[in-house]
Write an enzyme that holds these catalytic residues in place. Sequence first.
Site, PDB file in Angstrom:
ATOM      1  N   ARG A 103       0.839  -1.195   0.000  1.00  0.00           N
ATOM      2  CA  ARG A 103       0.000   0.000   0.000  1.00  0.00           C
ATOM      3  C   ARG A 103       0.872   1.242   0.000  1.00  0.00           C
ATOM      4  O   ARG A 103       1.775   1.370   0.822  1.00  0.00           O
ATOM      5  CB  ARG A 103      -0.910  -0.006   1.240  1.00  0.00           C
ATOM      6  CG  ARG A 103      -1.897   1.147   1.290  1.00  0.00           C
ATOM      7  CD  ARG A 103      -2.810   0.992   2.493  1.00  0.00           C
ATOM      8  NE  ARG A 103      -2.072   1.107   3.746  1.00  0.00           N
ATOM      9  CZ  ARG A 103      -2.602   0.852   4.943  1.00  0.00           C
ATOM     10  NH1 ARG A 103      -3.838   0.438   5.030  1.00  0.00           N
ATOM     11  NH2 ARG A 103      -1.879   0.985   6.042  1.00  0.00           N
ATOM     12  N   THR A 107      -0.996   7.682  -0.778  1.00  0.00           N
ATOM     13  CA  THR A 107      -2.237   7.654  -1.567  1.00  0.00           C
ATOM     14  C   THR A 107      -3.168   6.520  -1.173  1.00  0.00           C
ATOM     15  O   THR A 107      -4.349   6.534  -1.539  1.00  0.00           O
ATOM     16  CB  THR A 107      -1.914   7.507  -3.063  1.00  0.00           C
ATOM     17  OG1 THR A 107      -1.315   6.221  -3.284  1.00  0.00           O
ATOM     18  CG2 THR A 107      -0.956   8.592  -3.520  1.00  0.00           C
ATOM     19  N   ASP A 202       1.815  -3.123  12.948  1.00  0.00           N
ATOM     20  CA  ASP A 202       2.226  -3.559  11.622  1.00  0.00           C
ATOM     21  C   ASP A 202       2.623  -5.030  11.710  1.00  0.00           C
ATOM     22  O   ASP A 202       3.647  -5.378  12.298  1.00  0.00           O
ATOM     23  CB  ASP A 202       3.402  -2.720  11.129  1.00  0.00           C
ATOM     24  CG  ASP A 202       3.766  -3.012   9.680  1.00  0.00           C
ATOM     25  OD1 ASP A 202       4.103  -4.187   9.391  1.00  0.00           O
ATOM     26  OD2 ASP A 202       3.716  -2.095   8.850  1.00  0.00           O
ATOM     27  N   ASP A 205       6.176  -5.969  10.372  1.00  0.00           N
ATOM     28  CA  ASP A 205       7.254  -5.549  11.267  1.00  0.00           C
ATOM     29  C   ASP A 205       7.325  -6.434  12.506  1.00  0.00           C
ATOM     30  O   ASP A 205       8.417  -6.769  12.993  1.00  0.00           O
ATOM     31  CB  ASP A 205       7.065  -4.096  11.686  1.00  0.00           C
ATOM     32  CG  ASP A 205       7.376  -3.118  10.563  1.00  0.00           C
ATOM     33  OD1 ASP A 205       7.924  -3.546   9.529  1.00  0.00           O
ATOM     34  OD2 ASP A 205       7.047  -1.927  10.713  1.00  0.00           O
TER      35      ASP A 205
END
Length: 212
Positions: A103, A107, A202, A205
């Site tokens: 992603r 945007t 995340d 991560d």
Amino acid sequence: MELHVLQHPLIEHKLTVLRDKNTPSNTFRELTSELVMLEAYEATRNLEIEDAAIETPVAPMVGKKLAAPRPMVVPVLRAGLGMLDGMTRLLPTAEVGFLGMKRDESTLDIITYANRLPEDLSGRQCFLLDPMLATGGTLIAATNYLAERGAKDVTSINILAAPEGLEHLKAEMDPKINLKVVVCAVDEKLNEHAYIVPGLGDAGDRLYGVIN
């Protein structure tokens, strides 16, 4: 779209530990694999089977086996890789493909940067693996990617989902595609950065460490 939210004490316990910010990466990986195995039991409920004649030590019989062609398991890189072990433990005969999507954080558009998939997926039951169903954009793009290659039956296995992402799926997904979504929980909302709240952070991560 068909949504399955799993409710089970083991799932709730493991998910709570997974969410904890103090849970180390090695434990996070183990729990992710365990949760996917529990999800896969539900996700594979409608796998196609066929008769198989065998002989037990006592007598001949007709049992069941998975029908051809083999199911296709597709982790969405990179976080989806953390779900692959749990899925293939339950479905070891599946074929594995890979789809690289990310992603754009500014945007929120989905960018496809890699794929390792057969050109023809006609008749294949496909399972997408991605820990987080946040905005729904990645899942829509990945499902359409499979559909362009002939897949009509797609199951998405996610740890968490956001209501906004589920609504996006309902509004934008092609109704001709048989999409089933299996999740451990639907959380409260997305924050201004499109992260699931309360979520677990995340997933990539936490599985593999931070990449700058």
